[in-house]
Each structure stands twice: as C-alpha cells, then as structure tokens.
Design a protein around this motif. Structure first.
Motif, short mmCIF file in Angstrom:
data_model
loop_
_atom_site.label_atom_id
_atom_site.label_comp_id
_atom_site.label_asym_id
_atom_site.label_seq_id
_atom_site.Cartn_x
_atom_site.Cartn_y
_atom_site.Cartn_z
N VAL A 42 -57.52 -66.94 -49.23
CA VAL A 42 -58.62 -66.13 -48.72
C VAL A 42 -58.42 -64.68 -49.14
O VAL A 42 -57.32 -64.14 -48.99
CB VAL A 42 -58.70 -66.23 -47.17
N THR A 46 -61.67 -60.69 -46.21
CA THR A 46 -62.14 -61.87 -45.48
C THR A 46 -61.05 -62.39 -44.55
O THR A 46 -61.34 -62.83 -43.43
CB THR A 46 -62.56 -62.97 -46.47
N SER A 211 -64.83 -66.45 -42.97
CA SER A 211 -64.79 -67.82 -43.51
C SER A 211 -64.70 -68.77 -42.33
O SER A 211 -63.63 -68.92 -41.72
CB SER A 211 -63.58 -67.99 -44.44
#
Length: 259
Positions: A42, A46, A211
């Motif tokens: 990731v 994020t 996410s």
C-alpha cells in the motif's frame, strides 16, 4: 478480499490484533498497522489514511468507556474540543497536499519522533506531576489556558497528519493546563483523540485515500485485540509492552530511513 492474498490478510489481521491490544495497554498500535500496510504494497499516504480509519472504531469505544467523566466535565472543555477539531482538520488536509514520495521521506522522522515519545513517556509524566505540584504550591505559576489551547491545536495538527504517540503528548499538556485527576484527564484525552481522528477520517474517506479491503482486514482484529488487551494488562506489566513497542518503533525507524 479482492486483491489480497491469504498471507497478506493474515499479516494485516495480526497487525490489527496487536495494535488493538497494545493501544489498550500502553499505546503505539499505529506502528504495527502502518508497517503491515506498507509491507502489503500500500502506498504511504494510503497506508496512513487506512491505518487511521481502521483503528478509529477501537478508539471510539475507548472514549465511550469514560462516558461518565465526559458527561460530567465535557461542557467545560468545549474550547479544547473546538481547537482539536480545527487542528485535526488542518493536519488531515495537509496529507492531501503532499505526494507519496514526499510523505515517504517524512515517515522515518515521524516514526523516530513517536518512538522517542514512547521512550520518554514515563519521564514526561513524572515531569508533569512535578509541574502540577509547583503550581498547587504557588498559584502564580499556573499557566494561561490560552497557551494550553495553542498547544492542543499543534498536537491536533500532528494527530490529523500522522498521529503516532499523539496521546502521550496530549496527556502531558492537559495535565499541566487542566490539572484534573487522572481519570478525567484520560477521558478528555480519549475524547479529543476521537474528535481528531473522526475529522481526519472524514477527509481521508472523501479524498479517496482509504483502501477498504485492507481496512476491513485490520479493523475487526483490532477490536478483538482491544477487548483482550484489558485482560492482558492485568497480567502483563505495561512496562514490558512499552519496551516492546519502543523496540519495534526503533527498528521500523531504521528500516524506513534506510529505504
């Protein structure tokens, strides 16, 4: 979950459980969730937003656990709540203005700062007690609460932007400027932390920085970890957990600096 392997889900779930448990005992859960998110690929911004959102439900329940103190003293702390809201909003807005490369360059500094806070936490608490004792002995030494609001605003900016170790600094500042008993201070710290995280959460979600598959893999284990953390705290000294978190924070600081 789409895009996640079983190994990645297991890593995220483990980080969430550990984060929930150590937050319930000594704090520092962000170290684990943020690093696990980075390890699963990731991007840093994020990962920061997803980690914040994932652990927010556990922190909300932590604040609600002190509902009696909040109900009794909340109206007196409206000023602190407002500056926390504004500071958290500003800190989260700053995240939207940097790119992943810039944020990645800041990460070792933030992790190092947070690790230093955890390492000096007990001394910081001892110092605040000494300050409060001097203030009680000499009322002329009591600080202007306006400076307390300014300090809280700065803490809230940091909390909205990254946040690891925020609670330690916040509790020290509140102990000096508010002078309440430990339970009221803890309740206030949890309440202000919740406000900061909720406004940051709103901006992160609206900015599309979260996410959700990764977030879900962390959130449920974090809630379970927070629940079990209370029982662990009765058997395991907080000092042991603090040393563990400091060790992990130091290692992660070095790793991110090298990368």
């Amino acid at each position: 979950m789409d895009g996640l392997t079983l190994v990645q889900i297991a890593l995220l779930a483990a980080s969430g459980f550990i984060a929930g448990a150590v937050n319930a005992i000594a704090g520092g859960g962000t170290f684990f969730t943020f690093s696990a998110l980075i390890a699963t690929g990731v991007p840093p911004i994020t990962a920061n937003a997803t980690s914040s959102v994932a652990i927010t439900p556990g922190n909300i329940t932590g604040a609600l656990a002190y509902h009696r103190e909040i109900r009794a003293h909340g109206p007196r702390f409206i000023g602190l709540i407002l500056v926390s809201l504004l500071g958290g909003l500003l800190g989260a807005a700053l995240v939207l203005l940097v790119d992943n490369q810039q944020f990645r360059a800041m990460v070792p500094w933030f992790l190092g700062f947070a690790t230093l806070l955890f390492a000096t936490g007990p001394r910081l608490q001892a110092w605040t007690k000494q300050v409060r004792a001097r203030e009680k002995a000499d009322p002329s030494l009591r600080p202007n609460r306006i400076w307390g609001r300014v300090f809280q605003f700065c803490v809230a900016i940091y909390g909205g932007f990254f946040g690891a170790g925020m609670g330690i600094v916040m509790l020290a500042g509140l102990a000096i400027t508010e002078g309440e008993d430990h339970h009221v201070l803890t309740a206030l710290k949890n309440l202000l932390g919740m406000v900061i995280q909720l406004v940051a959460l709103a901006l992160f979600i609206s900015g599309g920085l979260v996410s959700w598959p990764h977030c879900l893999a962390i959130t449920v284990p974090a809630l379970i970890g927070g629940w079990t953390g209370g029982s662990i705290a009765r058997r395991l000294p907080a000092k042991i957990v603090r040393l563990f978190v400091i060790g992990v924070g130091t290692l992660l600081t070095i790793l991110f600096a090298v990368r």
